[in-house]
Design an enzyme around this catalytic site. Structure first.
Site, PDB file in Angstrom:
ATOM      1  N   ASN A 150      -8.838  52.262  34.557  1.00  0.00           N
ATOM      2  CA  ASN A 150      -8.447  52.145  36.010  1.00  0.00           C
ATOM      3  C   ASN A 150      -9.444  53.040  36.916  1.00  0.00           C
ATOM      4  O   ASN A 150      -9.782  52.712  38.062  1.00  0.00           O
ATOM      5  CB  ASN A 150      -6.984  52.550  36.044  1.00  0.00           C
ATOM      6  CG  ASN A 150      -6.730  52.847  37.460  1.00  0.00           C
ATOM      7  OD1 ASN A 150      -6.618  52.069  38.282  1.00  0.00           O
ATOM      8  ND2 ASN A 150      -6.648  54.250  37.899  1.00  0.00           N
ATOM      9  N   PHE A 161      -3.084  54.207  41.557  1.00  0.00           N
ATOM     10  CA  PHE A 161      -2.721  53.090  40.799  1.00  0.00           C
ATOM     11  C   PHE A 161      -2.389  53.918  39.472  1.00  0.00           C
ATOM     12  O   PHE A 161      -1.440  53.760  38.615  1.00  0.00           O
ATOM     13  CB  PHE A 161      -3.729  52.066  40.176  1.00  0.00           C
ATOM     14  CG  PHE A 161      -4.023  51.267  41.688  1.00  0.00           C
ATOM     15  CD1 PHE A 161      -3.088  51.122  42.847  1.00  0.00           C
ATOM     16  CD2 PHE A 161      -5.232  50.036  41.554  1.00  0.00           C
ATOM     17  CE1 PHE A 161      -3.638  50.375  43.882  1.00  0.00           C
ATOM     18  CE2 PHE A 161      -5.129  49.313  42.341  1.00  0.00           C
ATOM     19  CZ  PHE A 161      -4.652  49.486  43.814  1.00  0.00           C
ATOM     20  N   TYR A 213     -20.060  47.117  45.419  1.00  0.00           N
ATOM     21  CA  TYR A 213     -18.735  47.149  44.905  1.00  0.00           C
ATOM     22  C   TYR A 213     -18.327  45.743  44.340  1.00  0.00           C
ATOM     23  O   TYR A 213     -17.799  45.587  43.325  1.00  0.00           O
ATOM     24  CB  TYR A 213     -17.784  47.696  45.995  1.00  0.00           C
ATOM     25  CG  TYR A 213     -16.257  47.789  45.531  1.00  0.00           C
ATOM     26  CD1 TYR A 213     -15.859  48.800  44.707  1.00  0.00           C
ATOM     27  CD2 TYR A 213     -15.036  46.806  46.133  1.00  0.00           C
ATOM     28  CE1 TYR A 213     -14.716  48.721  44.413  1.00  0.00           C
ATOM     29  CE2 TYR A 213     -13.789  47.058  45.670  1.00  0.00           C
ATOM     30  CZ  TYR A 213     -13.590  47.899  44.765  1.00  0.00           C
ATOM     31  OH  TYR A 213     -12.431  48.230  44.200  1.00  0.00           O
ATOM     32  N   THR A 223      -3.971  53.741  48.982  1.00  0.00           N
ATOM     33  CA  THR A 223      -4.204  54.844  47.904  1.00  0.00           C
ATOM     34  C   THR A 223      -5.415  56.018  48.448  1.00  0.00           C
ATOM     35  O   THR A 223      -5.705  55.804  49.770  1.00  0.00           O
ATOM     36  CB  THR A 223      -4.663  54.439  46.553  1.00  0.00           C
ATOM     37  OG1 THR A 223      -5.911  53.874  46.791  1.00  0.00           O
ATOM     38  CG2 THR A 223      -3.477  53.319  46.035  1.00  0.00           C
ATOM     39  N   GLU A 224      -5.936  56.557  47.742  1.00  0.00           N
ATOM     40  CA  GLU A 224      -6.882  57.307  48.370  1.00  0.00           C
ATOM     41  C   GLU A 224      -8.006  56.721  48.365  1.00  0.00           C
ATOM     42  O   GLU A 224      -9.168  57.100  48.713  1.00  0.00           O
ATOM     43  CB  GLU A 224      -7.146  58.710  47.338  1.00  0.00           C
ATOM     44  CG  GLU A 224      -5.997  59.711  47.456  1.00  0.00           C
ATOM     45  CD  GLU A 224      -6.057  60.862  46.678  1.00  0.00           C
ATOM     46  OE1 GLU A 224      -7.210  61.159  46.105  1.00  0.00           O
ATOM     47  OE2 GLU A 224      -5.204  61.692  46.367  1.00  0.00           O
ATOM     48  N   PRO A 275      -6.209  43.630  42.551  1.00  0.00           N
ATOM     49  CA  PRO A 275      -5.432  43.685  43.392  1.00  0.00           C
ATOM     50  C   PRO A 275      -6.289  43.678  45.026  1.00  0.00           C
ATOM     51  O   PRO A 275      -7.588  43.935  44.765  1.00  0.00           O
ATOM     52  CB  PRO A 275      -4.766  45.140  43.452  1.00  0.00           C
ATOM     53  CG  PRO A 275      -5.397  45.734  42.022  1.00  0.00           C
ATOM     54  CD  PRO A 275      -6.419  44.753  41.596  1.00  0.00           C
ATOM     55  N   LYS A 300     -17.085  44.469  40.686  1.00  0.00           N
ATOM     56  CA  LYS A 300     -15.717  44.177  40.134  1.00  0.00           C
ATOM     57  C   LYS A 300     -15.936  42.648  39.576  1.00  0.00           C
ATOM     58  O   LYS A 300     -15.052  42.325  38.757  1.00  0.00           O
ATOM     59  CB  LYS A 300     -14.904  44.168  41.365  1.00  0.00           C
ATOM     60  CG  LYS A 300     -14.405  45.674  41.737  1.00  0.00           C
ATOM     61  CD  LYS A 300     -13.410  46.368  40.569  1.00  0.00           C
ATOM     62  CE  LYS A 300     -13.146  47.716  41.237  1.00  0.00           C
ATOM     63  NZ  LYS A 300     -12.583  48.287  39.975  1.00  0.00           N
ATOM     64  N   GLY A 318      -8.251  57.666  35.549  1.00  0.00           N
ATOM     65  CA  GLY A 318      -7.813  57.845  36.883  1.00  0.00           C
ATOM     66  C   GLY A 318      -6.508  57.876  37.402  1.00  0.00           C
ATOM     67  O   GLY A 318      -6.005  57.190  38.291  1.00  0.00           O
TER      68      GLY A 318
HETATM   69  P1  NDP Z   1      -7.840  56.567  44.321  1.00  0.00           P
HETATM   70  O1  NDP Z   1      -8.798  56.944  44.714  1.00  0.00           O
HETATM   71  O2  NDP Z   1      -6.383  56.656  44.698  1.00  0.00           O
HETATM   72  O3  NDP Z   1      -7.749  56.621  42.610  1.00  0.00           O
HETATM   73  C1  NDP Z   1      -8.803  56.613  41.820  1.00  0.00           C
HETATM   74  C2  NDP Z   1      -8.949  57.442  40.517  1.00  0.00           C
HETATM   75  O4  NDP Z   1     -10.035  57.417  39.710  1.00  0.00           O
HETATM   76  C3  NDP Z   1      -8.596  58.822  40.664  1.00  0.00           C
HETATM   77  O5  NDP Z   1      -7.683  59.210  39.897  1.00  0.00           O
HETATM   78  C4  NDP Z   1      -9.806  59.487  40.388  1.00  0.00           C
HETATM   79  O6  NDP Z   1      -9.607  60.577  39.979  1.00  0.00           O
HETATM   80  C5  NDP Z   1     -10.498  58.486  39.323  1.00  0.00           C
HETATM   81  N1  NDP Z   1     -11.858  58.453  39.015  1.00  0.00           N
HETATM   82  C6  NDP Z   1     -13.043  58.226  39.994  1.00  0.00           C
HETATM   83  N2  NDP Z   1     -14.193  58.270  39.643  1.00  0.00           N
HETATM   84  C7  NDP Z   1     -13.908  59.078  38.249  1.00  0.00           C
HETATM   85  C8  NDP Z   1     -14.710  59.626  37.175  1.00  0.00           C
HETATM   86  N3  NDP Z   1     -15.994  59.224  37.461  1.00  0.00           N
HETATM   87  N4  NDP Z   1     -14.337  59.799  36.097  1.00  0.00           N
HETATM   88  C9  NDP Z   1     -12.841  59.969  36.075  1.00  0.00           C
HETATM   89  N5  NDP Z   1     -11.784  59.399  36.918  1.00  0.00           N
HETATM   90  C10 NDP Z   1     -12.633  58.986  37.966  1.00  0.00           C
HETATM   91  O7  NDP Z   1      -7.874  54.912  44.186  1.00  0.00           O
HETATM   92  P2  NDP Z   1      -7.067  53.589  43.437  1.00  0.00           P
HETATM   93  O8  NDP Z   1      -5.966  53.960  42.617  1.00  0.00           O
HETATM   94  O9  NDP Z   1      -6.808  52.665  44.543  1.00  0.00           O
HETATM   95  O10 NDP Z   1      -8.155  52.825  42.497  1.00  0.00           O
HETATM   96  C11 NDP Z   1      -8.089  52.685  41.187  1.00  0.00           C
HETATM   97  C12 NDP Z   1      -8.576  51.439  40.746  1.00  0.00           C
HETATM   98  O11 NDP Z   1      -8.261  50.491  41.502  1.00  0.00           O
HETATM   99  C13 NDP Z   1     -10.229  51.568  41.259  1.00  0.00           C
HETATM  100  O12 NDP Z   1     -10.878  50.935  39.996  1.00  0.00           O
HETATM  101  C14 NDP Z   1     -10.444  50.522  42.469  1.00  0.00           C
HETATM  102  O13 NDP Z   1     -11.625  50.177  42.489  1.00  0.00           O
HETATM  103  C15 NDP Z   1      -9.219  49.533  41.882  1.00  0.00           C
HETATM  104  N6  NDP Z   1      -8.970  48.927  43.424  1.00  0.00           N
HETATM  105  C16 NDP Z   1      -8.461  49.484  44.526  1.00  0.00           C
HETATM  106  C17 NDP Z   1      -7.749  48.772  45.443  1.00  0.00           C
HETATM  107  C18 NDP Z   1      -7.172  49.431  46.716  1.00  0.00           C
HETATM  108  O14 NDP Z   1      -7.312  48.792  47.694  1.00  0.00           O
HETATM  109  N7  NDP Z   1      -6.750  50.570  46.645  1.00  0.00           N
HETATM  110  C19 NDP Z   1      -7.653  47.215  45.267  1.00  0.00           C
HETATM  111  C20 NDP Z   1      -8.210  46.751  44.086  1.00  0.00           C
HETATM  112  C21 NDP Z   1      -8.691  47.625  43.250  1.00  0.00           C
HETATM  113  P3  NDP Z   1     -10.630  61.967  39.982  1.00  0.00           P
HETATM  114  O15 NDP Z   1     -11.331  62.066  41.356  1.00  0.00           O
HETATM  115  O16 NDP Z   1      -9.787  63.118  39.887  1.00  0.00           O
HETATM  116  O17 NDP Z   1     -11.586  62.036  38.881  1.00  0.00           O
HETATM  117  C1  8X3 Z   2     -10.453  47.202  46.906  1.00  0.00           C
HETATM  118  C2  8X3 Z   2     -10.019  45.995  47.912  1.00  0.00           C
HETATM  119  O1  8X3 Z   2     -10.822  44.602  49.707  1.00  0.00           O
HETATM  120  O2  8X3 Z   2     -11.552  47.093  49.848  1.00  0.00           O
HETATM  121  O3  8X3 Z   2     -10.940  46.869  45.705  1.00  0.00           O
HETATM  122  O4  8X3 Z   2     -12.507  45.430  48.195  1.00  0.00           O
HETATM  123  S1  8X3 Z   2     -11.179  45.701  48.818  1.00  0.00           S
END
Ligand code: NDP
Ligand code: 8X3
Length: 255
Positions: free
Chosen positions: A90, A17, A156, A191-192, A186, A160, A12
């Site tokens: 991640n 992140f 979701y 982010t996206e 977190p 987690k 990811g």
């Molecule tokens: P983004 O959407 O910005 O990034 C997600 C990343 O995961 C992308 O690089 C995407 O790449 C990759 N990804 C998704 N599905 C796949 C797949 N099947 N194979 C390979 N890569 C994959 O989100 P975040 O950076 O926020 O999320 C990162 C992690 O943090 C996740 O696990 C999310 O659940 C967790 N998280 C996020 C929070 C938030 O509020 N943002 C809070 C808490 C946790 P691509 O699409 O190019 O494959």
């Molecule tokens: C991402 C944070 O609050 O959308 O894990 O579940 S929340």
């Protein structure tokens, strides 16, 4: 023994992140294996970090839901970089905000296959390299959703909670080896993530309206810090939220 330049694999890494961790760890001198489905993004990031920091980097396409894809990515990364020390599982996502009984199969599968199966597949492929190296660190990226469930998040949140469970099991299974295991959990971070979850740019922006959320860099800094601690110090779990988010249900929004 801790290598001078640990080799870190991040799934990811095309966004959020994962990309921020790549930037921060490259600045610390780590060599990097960066994976995601969007190869052009991870390739561009790897090229930039090689140029800026003089590190070695491997970029590969990977779909963490798919065993063949994960195994090919991890083996190519380890071969190209000469092993692996740190794994950051991640890649993950939320898909929709459904009540449990309304969750479509497509969203159910996207979350469970990416957030649970993808993590298992990544670590199953990567851990033999880390254990062989004799020094390592495994990072799970959980969430506040793995501590406190909320309406519209049942699947979701379940995924987690599952991530945290796997982190704690793995730490027990690796006890006695020099492989630290950390789950970074977190709260809301811009982010996206919300674009992917809501599939609507305006609605995604509204999630962060009036709030100063965590940034991807903030979360990457948590990983950097855990990794930098002495080898006998293991941060099991790190729950990190922005100041405005006192709990999942109590958010301070400025008007
Ligand atoms: P983004 O959407 O910005 O990034 C997600 C990343 O995961 C992308 O690089 C995407 O790449 C990759 N990804 C998704 N599905 C796949 C797949 N099947 N194979 C390979 N890569 C994959 O989100 P975040 O950076 O926020 O999320 C990162 C992690 O943090 C996740 O696990 C999310 O659940 C967790 N998280 C996020 C929070 C938030 O509020 N943002 C809070 C808490 C946790 P691509 O699409 O190019 O494959
Ligand atoms: C991402 C944070 O609050 O959308 O894990 O579940 S929340």
């Amino acid at each position: 023994m801790r290598p001078e330049h640990p080799i870190v694999l991040i799934t990811g890494a095309s966004s959020g992140f994962g990309a921020a961790m790549a930037r921060l760890l490259a600045a610390e001198g780590c060599h990097l294996a960066l994976g995601a489905r969007r190869l052009e993004r991870v390739q561009a990031l790897a090229d930039e970090l090689v140029k800026t920091h003089g590190i070695r980097a491997f970029a590969g396409t990977v779909d963490t839901r798919d065993t063949v894809s994960v195994n090919a990515f991890v083996e190519a990364a380890a071969t190209s970089l000469g092993g692996l020390h740190v794994l950051i599982a991640n890649a993950g996502l939320a898909s929709g905000t459904y009540k449990l009984w309304e969750t479509p199969d497509e969203d159910l599968e996207a979350m469970m296959r990416t957030n649970i199966e993808g993590v298992v597949k990544t670590l199953r492929a990567g851990l033999p390299h880390v254990r062989k190296a004799g020094w390592g660190h495994v990072f799970f990226i959980g969430s506040t959703a793995g501590h406190q469930p909320y309406e519209g998040g049942s699947v979701y949140c379940a995924s987690k909670f599952g991530v945290r469970a796997m982190a704690h099991s793995l730490r027990l299974e690796l006890n006695g080896e020099q492989v630290r295991v950390t789950c970074v959990d977190p709260g809301m971070a811009e982010t996206e993530f919300s674009d992917v979850r809501l599939k609507d740019g305006e609605k995604a922006k509204a999630v962060y309206q009036g709030v100063k959320p965590l940034t991807a860099h903030d979360v990457a800094e948590c990983v950097r810090w855990c990794l930098a601690l002495p080898d006998h110090v293991n941060i099991d779990e790190m729950l990190v939220k922005c100041l405005d988010q006192a709990s999942v249900h109590k958010l301070h929004r400025r008007s």
